[in-house]
Enzyme design. Sequence first.
Site, PDB file in Angstrom:
ATOM      1  N   LYS A 157       0.718  -1.177  -0.056  1.00 23.44           N
ATOM      2  CA  LYS A 157       0.116  -0.033   0.198  1.00 23.44           C
ATOM      3  C   LYS A 157       0.918   1.275  -0.010  1.00 23.44           C
ATOM      4  CE  LYS A 157      -0.075  -0.583   5.165  1.00 23.44           C
ATOM      5  NZ  LYS A 157      -1.076  -1.117   6.387  1.00 23.44           N
ATOM      6  N   ARG A 172     -10.121  -0.229  14.968  1.00 20.55           N
ATOM      7  CA  ARG A 172     -10.223   0.640  13.927  1.00 20.55           C
ATOM      8  C   ARG A 172     -11.156  -0.282  13.014  1.00 20.55           C
ATOM      9  NH1 ARG A 172      -4.343   1.494  11.383  1.00 20.55           N
ATOM     10  NH2 ARG A 172      -5.006  -0.644  10.592  1.00 20.55           N
ATOM     11  N   TYR A 197      16.543  29.909   8.624  1.00 17.51           N
ATOM     12  CA  TYR A 197      15.537  30.603   8.986  1.00 17.51           C
ATOM     13  C   TYR A 197      15.229  30.701  10.445  1.00 17.51           C
ATOM     14  CZ  TYR A 197      13.334  30.164   4.272  1.00 17.51           C
ATOM     15  OH  TYR A 197      13.236  30.108   3.101  1.00 17.51           O
ATOM     16  N   MET A 251      12.704  23.717   2.684  1.00 17.46           N
ATOM     17  CA  MET A 251      12.298  23.279   1.803  1.00 17.46           C
ATOM     18  C   MET A 251      13.005  22.419   0.639  1.00 17.46           C
ATOM     19  SD  MET A 251       9.329  24.363  -1.029  1.00 17.46           S
ATOM     20  CE  MET A 251       8.089  25.052   0.182  1.00 17.46           C
TER      21      MET A 251
HETATM   22  C1  LIG Z   1      -0.298  -2.087   6.792  1.00 17.91           C
HETATM   23  C2  LIG Z   1      -0.879  -3.241   7.225  1.00 17.91           C
HETATM   24  C3  LIG Z   1       0.177  -4.611   7.399  1.00 17.91           C
HETATM   25  C4  LIG Z   1       1.571  -4.494   7.262  1.00 17.91           C
HETATM   26  O1  LIG Z   1       1.985  -3.790   8.465  1.00 17.91           O
HETATM   27  P1  LIG Z   1       3.486  -3.668   8.565  1.00 17.91           P
HETATM   28  O2  LIG Z   1       3.693  -3.076  10.115  1.00 17.91           O
HETATM   29  O3  LIG Z   1       4.112  -2.672   7.622  1.00 17.91           O
HETATM   30  O4  LIG Z   1       4.120  -4.861   8.622  1.00 17.91           O
HETATM   31  C5  LIG Z   1      -0.578  -5.439   7.700  1.00 17.91           C
HETATM   32  N1  LIG Z   1      -1.902  -5.750   7.668  1.00 17.91           N
HETATM   33  C6  LIG Z   1      -2.671  -4.434   7.598  1.00 17.91           C
HETATM   34  C7  LIG Z   1      -3.977  -4.946   7.702  1.00 17.91           C
HETATM   35  C8  LIG Z   1      -2.307  -3.450   7.305  1.00 17.91           C
HETATM   36  O5  LIG Z   1      -2.976  -2.348   7.379  1.00 17.91           O
END
Ligand SMILES: *Cc1c(COP(=O)(O)O)cnc(C)c1O
Length: 358
Positions: free
Chosen positions: A35, A130, A255, A303
Amino acid sequence: MIVGGYAVLRLDAVRHNLAKVRACAPAAKVMAVIKANAYGHGLLRIAKALTDVDAFAVARVNEGIYLREAGCTQPITVLEGFSSANELDAILRYQLATVVHCVEQLAILQQMPEQAQLSVWLKMDTGMNRLGFKASTFSDVYQALQQCAIVKQPVGLMTHLASADDINDDFTVRQIRLFNEVTSGYAAPRSIANSAGLMVWPEALADWVRPGVMLYGISPFPDRAGQSLGLQPVMSLHSHLIAVKPIEKGETLGYGGSWHCEENTLVGVVAIGYGDGYPRHAKVGTPVLVNGQRAPLIGRVSMDMITVDLTSQPHAKPGDPVMLWGNELPVEEIANCADTIPYTLVCGITQRVQFIDV
Ligand SMILES: *Cc1c(COP(=O)(O)O)cnc(C)c1O
């Protein structure tokens, strides 16, 4: 020569890290989590380097579509699933698998007449609070999915660990126990572990593991670097010095004039900044490698530039190479210096940074 920040991506390291996953979970199938543009490493680049995983996971439908249109044929699970009938249509059209985590999704599925076309992972909320169904309703939803014409059987069963990176926290034990209790009677594949889970909680291995961050060579544990866990960093971030100049005791730098020069200091200006994804909150003293040697960050990150103290390298000159993180300078250490986690640093690399595959 590249002007400004560039990232070098080591694809052999991705495969090395996958071998580490398999060594930790030899009996499990691997759903590689790619992702957020593969944690900033480039979705297609990483998908192509991981051709022998059993499946991919992305967060959003559009990430799955992107992979399919690029020719990816492996199973792809959408971890957040769909939020409308339109999105479900796209999931079906592109033959993606979906997570089902809420009653609204179930209601949409119940209205679909097609036969057995959709692969589903049903998610239980075991304490993360969640996504997912509470243990008390999980069995009812599982039965309801058995009745949905469109859903392929068996449905996968999954949950997500909230604190797997803390080996002293028995919250993980309770999450795993609850998940196993509720699902014990079901003939279905199960998945629990993220990277931290699969490395240190053998009871979380189940049928499928879902590694993300460790595939990129990054440690999920706050107090350790990936290399100490046998991982190899995939991304390194580089730039060059573009100016070197002495400043005198009593002057300020950058800055806000927030850095006061206490001794005559040789300052190096590096062409990297938060516009490239270098963290704005990196503290004074954050290490940077100039010509392979550590030099401390001084002044504020801007930046397009940062400034470093080159007093220990009087011969440094514009054009000299700088590494911001990588093999010899763990991204985990830089994250600590910026009060963040390494996930945000690699995810935050911006468009103008050139990527070089090696
Ligand atoms: C992002 C995610 C993972 C992977 O987590 P890592 O800590 O990067 O290994 C696994 N399962 C779900 C549901 C996630 O959202």
